[in-house]
Design an enzyme around this catalytic site. Structure first.
Site, PDB file in Angstrom:
ATOM      1  N   ARG A 124       0.655  -0.963   0.691  1.00  0.00           N
ATOM      2  CA  ARG A 124      -0.150   0.351   0.356  1.00  0.00           C
ATOM      3  C   ARG A 124       0.789   1.446  -0.564  1.00  0.00           C
ATOM      4  O   ARG A 124       0.644   2.520  -0.727  1.00  0.00           O
ATOM      5  CB  ARG A 124      -1.223  -0.291   1.370  1.00  0.00           C
ATOM      6  CG  ARG A 124      -1.439   0.525   1.283  1.00  0.00           C
ATOM      7  CD  ARG A 124      -3.122   0.400   1.466  1.00  0.00           C
ATOM      8  NE  ARG A 124      -4.243   1.585   3.229  1.00  0.00           N
ATOM      9  CZ  ARG A 124      -4.578   1.224   3.494  1.00  0.00           C
ATOM     10  NH1 ARG A 124      -5.222  -0.382   3.234  1.00  0.00           N
ATOM     11  NH2 ARG A 124      -5.015   1.449   5.006  1.00  0.00           N
TER      12      ARG A 124
ATOM     13  N   HIS B 257      -9.175  -1.822  -7.017  1.00  0.00           N
ATOM     14  CA  HIS B 257      -8.800  -1.846  -5.835  1.00  0.00           C
ATOM     15  C   HIS B 257      -9.539  -1.395  -4.797  1.00  0.00           C
ATOM     16  O   HIS B 257     -10.374  -0.356  -4.581  1.00  0.00           O
ATOM     17  CB  HIS B 257      -8.433  -0.814  -5.610  1.00  0.00           C
ATOM     18  CG  HIS B 257      -7.181   0.133  -5.053  1.00  0.00           C
ATOM     19  ND1 HIS B 257      -6.068  -0.066  -4.837  1.00  0.00           N
ATOM     20  CD2 HIS B 257      -7.638   1.446  -4.160  1.00  0.00           C
ATOM     21  CE1 HIS B 257      -5.045   0.726  -3.697  1.00  0.00           C
ATOM     22  NE2 HIS B 257      -6.519   1.668  -3.182  1.00  0.00           N
TER      23      HIS B 257
ATOM     24  N   TYR C  23     -16.944  16.687 -11.343  1.00  0.00           N
ATOM     25  CA  TYR C  23     -17.208  17.796 -12.166  1.00  0.00           C
ATOM     26  C   TYR C  23     -15.544  17.390 -13.060  1.00  0.00           C
ATOM     27  O   TYR C  23     -15.729  18.037 -13.339  1.00  0.00           O
ATOM     28  CB  TYR C  23     -16.464  19.102 -11.242  1.00  0.00           C
ATOM     29  CG  TYR C  23     -17.690  19.322  -9.977  1.00  0.00           C
ATOM     30  CD1 TYR C  23     -19.416  19.649 -10.630  1.00  0.00           C
ATOM     31  CD2 TYR C  23     -17.718  19.205  -9.165  1.00  0.00           C
ATOM     32  CE1 TYR C  23     -20.332  19.190  -9.590  1.00  0.00           C
ATOM     33  CE2 TYR C  23     -18.765  19.677  -8.162  1.00  0.00           C
ATOM     34  CZ  TYR C  23     -19.866  19.852  -9.015  1.00  0.00           C
ATOM     35  OH  TYR C  23     -21.092  20.042  -7.800  1.00  0.00           O
TER      36      TYR C  23
END
Length: 454
Positions: free
Chosen positions: A6, A52, A96
């Site tokens: 990780r 993931h 966005y």
């Protein structure tokens, strides 16, 4: 789990699993530099659903960082919309913003489809994902990395792409070279926000042992105004220092340490789209150099940057000096190109085998037509062709799949030409495999191509 899977980058491609999975998802979705941008929410959802299984914010933060030219030396993602600013503003919500792969990200993925790297099953065994990427340039050095695992942290500064490639090439050609020789090419970190590194001692220590401290300061210039006053102008900031926070701190110093900073009349930001510009106005008659020295000492205009080159190598975390970091990368490139050449050889052998069969068929075309016409079905035709022309099943199938248009005289010549090309290609590929020098030549050539392109 946190250490290996990780928080630390892999020494070979310089990516943590989240970045690798985002880039792989994007290439699978086909969001390449020549296509339109796609919504980040779509990319994040795809990455999360397929590879993931963690929170969407952590995936989006990683994606946004890869698009910021003030965080990455060569951004791997080309973003459209508000991806945050050098002032510490966060990116807009993922519904966005839009993104696609940057052209250089394709060099990270180059030859992925040619069995160059190992693949593994994803979290629910429904799909395969790459264990690492081919990474055709030394991404770990170029883009750096920061991460905090459990009891282990990493902080690798970004470097200049051209310098890293030159240093790698030099190390390949001179495997016994010293650190000093490589440092002629890789002179030191190259931060995307600029700034000045003071002294080389800490740097050399870091490159030798993997751990060291460097002093990084803002780039400043003095502007002398007509009314006799002077102003200090900051044009480049130390890496990851927020301009607004730095100026706020200077304002506080003005109030608290009046004997040192009483000469400052105004602190303001004039930063716009053309670049960073922070202005510190001074009273007339104040010694600007002295104020500047105090600012370097007490504010964030000068920081200590701790280099800690920790990465996953051979499946475990290792503290790596510059030379061993390059050696791991070079070994990875040799593996990638060897695997690619092996893949190409297999493909070429298959093609050569089929073409040889077609050439036999075309030279005995009347017999072939007679066999096919007098056979009851395809299966019989195939076995009779194999028997009478003494060819293999693959070749017989290729003959049966042949279009009639390919029997013209022109096409027969083309077949012969194609066959000669495949034989030449096979010879060339086998030569590369047989000679380590030729293999390195191919790798160096391709890296220099990347250097001149980017």
């Amino acid at each position: 789990s946190v250490i290996v899977g990780r928080a630390l980058p892999d020494v070979r491609d310089g990516l943590k699993p989240v970045h690798r999975r985002i880039i792989y998802s994007m290439i699978e979705l086909g969001i390449t530099p020549d296509k339109a941008h796609k919504k980040c929410a779509r990319i994040v959802g795809d990455t999360m659903g397929k590879y993931h299984p963690h929170g969407d914010t952590s995936i989006y933060d990683a994606l946004a960082r890869m698009a910021q030219d003030f965080s990455m030396n060569v951004p791997l993602i080309d973003g459209q919309g508000n991806f945050g600013s050098i002032d510490g503003d966060g990116p807009a919500a993922m519904r966005y913003t839009e993104a696609r792969l940057a052209p250089i990200a394709l060099e990270m993925l180059r030859d992925l489809d040619k069995d160059t790297v190992p693949f593994q099953l994803n979290f629910d065994d429904s799909q395969k994902e790459p264990v690492l990427l081919p990474a055709r340039f030394p991404n770990l050095l170029v883009n750096g990395s920061t991460g905090i695992a459990v009891g282990i942290a990493t902080n690798i500064p970004p470097h200049n792409l051209g310098e890293c490639i030159e240093g790698t090439v030099y190390r390949m050609q001179h495997p016994d070279c010293t650190l000093e020789e490589v440092m002629k090419y890789i002179k030191g970190p190259d931060f995307p926000t600029g700034g000045v590194i003071l002294g080389k001692d800490g740097l050399k220590e870091a490159y030798l042992t993997g751990k060291g401290k460097i002093t990084l300061r803002a780039k400043t210039e003095l502007e002398h105004l007509k009314n006799g006053k002077t102003r200090i102008v900051i044009t480049e900031l130390p890496y990851e220092i927020r301009e607004s926070a730095m100026l706020k701190k200077i304002q506080v110093l003005r109030m608290t340490k009046k004997e040192m900073f009483g000469g400052i009349t105004d602190v303001r930001s004039e930063t716009d789209r053309t670049g960073i510009r922070a202005v510190i106005e001074l009273k007339s008659g104040v010694d600007a150099e002295k104020v500047l020295d105090c600012l370097f000492k007490y504010s964030d205009m000068q920081i200590t940057y701790g280099i800690n080159m920790m990465a996953i190598a051979d499946g475990q975390p290792k503290l790596l000096g510059l030379l061993s970091l390059l050696d791991y990368y070079i070994a990875h490139q040799r593996r990638v190109v060897t695997n690619r050449v092996n893949f190409d050889i297999e493909q070429a052998q298959e093609k050569e085998h089929k073409l040889a069969g077609l050439i036999i068929a075309v030279t005995n075309i009347d017999l072939v037509i007679q066999i096919i016409r007098s056979s009851a079905n395809t299966k019989e035709a195939k076995s009779r062709l194999m028997e009478e022309l003494s060819i293999t099943g693959v070749q017989a199938q290729a003959i049966l799949d042949l279009r009639l248009a390919r029997l013209t005289q022109l096409e027969v010549d083309t077949l012969q030409k194609e066959y000669a090309q495949v034989v030449a290609l096979l010879a060339e590929l086998n030569e590369i495999l047989a000679s380590p020098g030729k293999l390195d030549g191919v790798i160096i050539g391709e890296m220099q191509e990347i250097r001149s392109k980017f």
